[in-house]
Design an enzyme around this catalytic site. Structure first.
Site, PDB file in Angstrom:
ATOM      1  N   THR A 168      67.891-155.505 -24.030  1.00  0.00           N
ATOM      2  CA  THR A 168      68.622-156.702 -24.454  1.00  0.00           C
ATOM      3  C   THR A 168      69.810-156.374 -25.349  1.00  0.00           C
ATOM      4  O   THR A 168      70.803-157.114 -25.345  1.00  0.00           O
ATOM      5  CB  THR A 168      67.707-157.701 -25.168  1.00  0.00           C
ATOM      6  OG1 THR A 168      67.128-157.079 -26.334  1.00  0.00           O
ATOM      7  CG2 THR A 168      66.594-158.184 -24.246  1.00  0.00           C
ATOM      8  N   GLU A 216      68.179-146.308 -17.418  1.00  0.00           N
ATOM      9  CA  GLU A 216      68.593-147.344 -18.367  1.00  0.00           C
ATOM     10  C   GLU A 216      70.044-147.754 -18.165  1.00  0.00           C
ATOM     11  O   GLU A 216      70.938-146.920 -18.024  1.00  0.00           O
ATOM     12  CB  GLU A 216      68.395-146.875 -19.801  1.00  0.00           C
ATOM     13  CG  GLU A 216      68.662-147.971 -20.815  1.00  0.00           C
ATOM     14  CD  GLU A 216      68.223-147.632 -22.213  1.00  0.00           C
ATOM     15  OE1 GLU A 216      68.173-148.544 -23.053  1.00  0.00           O
ATOM     16  OE2 GLU A 216      67.916-146.451 -22.462  1.00  0.00           O
ATOM     17  N   GLU A 274      62.858-151.979 -29.589  1.00  0.00           N
ATOM     18  CA  GLU A 274      63.520-150.751 -30.023  1.00  0.00           C
ATOM     19  C   GLU A 274      64.486-151.066 -31.160  1.00  0.00           C
ATOM     20  O   GLU A 274      65.697-150.884 -31.041  1.00  0.00           O
ATOM     21  CB  GLU A 274      64.263-150.110 -28.840  1.00  0.00           C
ATOM     22  CG  GLU A 274      64.743-148.700 -29.109  1.00  0.00           C
ATOM     23  CD  GLU A 274      65.649-148.177 -28.005  1.00  0.00           C
ATOM     24  OE1 GLU A 274      65.646-146.969 -27.792  1.00  0.00           O
ATOM     25  OE2 GLU A 274      66.367-148.977 -27.372  1.00  0.00           O
ATOM     26  N   HIS A 318      63.379-153.046 -22.641  1.00  0.00           N
ATOM     27  CA  HIS A 318      63.509-152.884 -24.082  1.00  0.00           C
ATOM     28  C   HIS A 318      64.073-154.153 -24.705  1.00  0.00           C
ATOM     29  O   HIS A 318      64.917-154.826 -24.105  1.00  0.00           O
ATOM     30  CB  HIS A 318      64.452-151.734 -24.414  1.00  0.00           C
ATOM     31  CG  HIS A 318      63.783-150.406 -24.529  1.00  0.00           C
ATOM     32  ND1 HIS A 318      64.440-149.270 -24.951  1.00  0.00           N
ATOM     33  CD2 HIS A 318      62.504-150.027 -24.287  1.00  0.00           C
ATOM     34  CE1 HIS A 318      63.594-148.247 -24.955  1.00  0.00           C
ATOM     35  NE2 HIS A 318      62.421-148.674 -24.545  1.00  0.00           N
TER      36      HIS A 318
END
Length: 289
Positions: free
Chosen positions: A184, A150, A244, A209
């Site tokens: 984002t 990530e 999320e 996400h």
């Protein structure tokens, strides 16, 4: 694309049991539920079986998210910590494989949230992170699992902050099952352009996400969702799009995410569900085109 939600949207503790939410998200219309991998190693074999069976019965795919603790940091300067991290990851990956999970995303290369009061060395942490993930990748591949690294904002991690850095890191591992993960919320802080960042990741984009700039559900803020959707379609992204959102304060979730006020407008459980369903419909419309 498959559309999902991280179950901690409804919870205040990362350790909360994900089982009650599997059928719930199916009834809301989602394809995917993302679960926290942090505590799976404490579940009994029978409970893991129950989660997997519930997902199959409801036609729900499972993905996993993980922010490793500092004690399990694969990029630590301490060899004993790296060794403990490797043992933790092997146990965790074996357990998520039992749930037929093929995607795990998060700060797998580091730890989360980073303690910025301690000395940092981005160059060496990067190097050790690449080595740790590259070494772990073959173990994950044998379980048919992709490791999605990530890209996080500067306030949560110092190693990888942009899509460009994410691509460089993943490329340096040299492993086909190591992918880039974009979010984002983090992109809003770090990237000059949402579309350009997604195109930079391109075929290496393995997980995505979504959430507004203030972590509300997609559609309740100001992010350029049509631009994001256009870019996802241009790179032929067909993976999971997992929202999320974090809108409730309190507990370890609220503390770690820094939710200091109620962003839900005092929503009860029914309103939380309604907001999630509306955001799902919005996301399908703007992202799939």
């Amino acid at each position: 694309m498959k559309f999902g939600i991280y179950y901690s949207y409804w919870e205040q503790e990362w350790s909360a049991d994900c089982l009650p939410y599997v059928e719930r998200v199916a009834k809301l219309g989602f394809d995917v539920i993302e679960i926290a991998a942090h505590h799976l190693n404490n579940y009994s074999a029978s409970h893991l079986d129950e989660i997997g069976r519930c997902a199959r019965d409801n036609g729900i795919l499972l993905t996993a998210g993980l922010g490793p603790s500092e004690a399990c940091n694969l990029s630590s300067a301490d060899a004993d910590v790296r060794k403990a991290g490797r043992a933790f990851f092997e146990e965790t990956l074996q357990n998520i494989a039992k749930l037929d999970i093929h995607i795990i995303g998060g700060a797998l290369h580091s730890y989360w949230p980073v303690d910025f009061n301690k000395p940092l060395d981005k160059t060496e942490d990067w190097k050790r992170g690449v080595e740790g993930i590259a070494s772990l990748a073959d173990f994950a591949a044998d379980l048919d699992i992709n490791l999605c690294i990530e890209v996080l904002n500067r306030f949560e991690n110092h190693v990888i902050n942009t899509a460009e850095e994410g691509v460089k890191f993943v490329t340096e591992t040299g492993k086909s099952n190591v992918k880039v993960m974009l979010d984002t919320f983090h992109m809003n802080i770090e990237e000059d352009s949402f579309g350009a960042a997604i195109r930079t990741a391109g075929p290496l984009l393995g997980h995505f996400h979504t959430g507004e700039a203030n972590r509300r559900v997609p559609g309740k803020g100001r992010l350029p969702w049509h631009e994001i959707g256009t870019a996802l379609r241009e790179v032929n992204y067909t993976g999971a799009v997992v929202m999320e959102p974090f809108v409730k304060s309190g507990g370890q979730v609220g503390k770690d995410i820094r939710v200091w006020r109620d962003l839900s407008n005092n929503a009860d459980q029914q309103k939380m569900d309604d907001d999630a369903r509306e955001s799902l419909n919005f996301s399908r419309f703007v992202l799939q085109g």
